[in-house]
Design an enzyme around this catalytic site. Structure first.
Site, PDB file in Angstrom:
ATOM      1  N   ASP A   1       0.912  -0.950  -0.346  1.00 24.66           N
ATOM      2  CA  ASP A   1       0.378  -0.213   0.087  1.00 24.66           C
ATOM      3  C   ASP A   1       0.664   0.697   0.010  1.00 24.66           C
ATOM      4  O   ASP A   1       2.040   0.941  -0.137  1.00 24.66           O
ATOM      5  CB  ASP A   1      -0.916  -0.239   1.405  1.00 24.66           C
ATOM      6  CG  ASP A   1      -2.368   1.072   1.692  1.00 24.66           C
ATOM      7  OD1 ASP A   1      -2.816   1.791   0.504  1.00 24.66           O
ATOM      8  OD2 ASP A   1      -1.652   1.745   2.554  1.00 24.66           O
TER       9      ASP A   1
ATOM     10  N   ASP B   1      -0.263   5.545   0.794  1.00 20.44           N
ATOM     11  CA  ASP B   1      -0.996   6.234   1.777  1.00 20.44           C
ATOM     12  C   ASP B   1      -1.064   5.317   3.164  1.00 20.44           C
ATOM     13  O   ASP B   1      -1.638   4.720   3.384  1.00 20.44           O
ATOM     14  CB  ASP B   1      -2.000   7.098   2.004  1.00 20.44           C
ATOM     15  CG  ASP B   1      -1.745   7.464   0.733  1.00 20.44           C
ATOM     16  OD1 ASP B   1      -0.428   8.938   0.596  1.00 20.44           O
ATOM     17  OD2 ASP B   1      -2.489   8.073  -0.561  1.00 20.44           O
TER      18      ASP B   1
END
Length: 229
Positions: free
Chosen positions: A28, A30
């Site tokens: 991922d 953020d």
């Protein structure tokens, strides 16, 4: 070939602690590789204010992590037509790029780990709910290299917590999803990874309801890896 992740921060007696072993790593962005929290909070605060929902800011912030911007806009403005949702999202995305400039930082140790994984030839993908242009700006601002394989919000019809993005990344890497390790920080991403059937390594103190058996690290300080086989 597989990769074994270790953490000197979690180890005892001077020996690194085992975190996970997998054939590929799906990251991922953020909150996992890039600290974009200040910009994200600023954007959703403006959104809430502009649409008369300032009192719902905490609710928006609880819902939005890991999800696409359009998903959050639809959730909190359900009475608008899809064309209006799209127009709001286009303005939101443009402004988010502007606000990102000069305000990104890596999650500690992320750049070094991603660089080392790329250099070692470990199958690696970035899986983000951000649009592709915003992804590039954020990763470059934070100094984290972008893997060759990227799945962004533009690439799947259903974003996290649906499993589509992680399944697509595994397919692009040519690795079974059950042999992939997902690095995540948010509940929606954790759910997406679980639904996909991947292993998970949580980063940070989010997802308090996660299975206590799922390994967790505060950041990537002291995280190393070994290529096995």
């Amino acid at each position: 070939m597989s990769v074994q992740l270790l953490s000197s921060s979690n180890g005892s007696n001077g020996e690194p602690a085992f975190l996970a072993r997998a054939e590929a790593v799906l990251c991922d962005m953020d909150g996992t590789l890039v600290d974009s929290s200040a910009v994200v909070e600023s954007m959703w605060s403006s959104f809430a204010r502009d649409h008369g929902m300032s009192e719902r800011f905490d609710e928006i912030m609880a819902y939005s992590p890991g999800r696409t911007g359009i998903d959050t806009i639809r959730r909190f403005l359900p009475d608008l037509a899809s064309e209006e949702h799209d127009a709001i999202h286009e303005r939101f995305a443009r402004e988010e790029i502007v606000r990102t400039a000069g305000r990104m930082a890596e999650i500690p140790g992320a750049a070094a780990l991603v660089t080392a994984l790329i250099d070692a030839g470990v199958p690696l993908a970035l899986v983000t709910s951000a649009p592709i242009e915003l992804m590039r700006v954020r990763m470059e601002e934070a100094g984290v290299p972008i893997p060759a394989v990227v799945v962004s919000a533009d690439d799947v019809a259903r974003g996290k917590p649906d499993p589509d993005a992680y399944l697509k990344a595994a397919e692009l890497l040519g690795v079974p999803i059950g042999s992939c390790l997902v690095l995540e920080d948010a509940a929606s991403g954790y759910t997406a990874a679980q639904r996909a059937g991947a292993q998970v390594l949580l980063v940070g103190d989010g997802v308090p309801d996660a299975d206590p058996q799922v390994p967790r690290i505060p950041d990537f300080t002291g995280v190393t890896f070994a290529v096995v086989g």
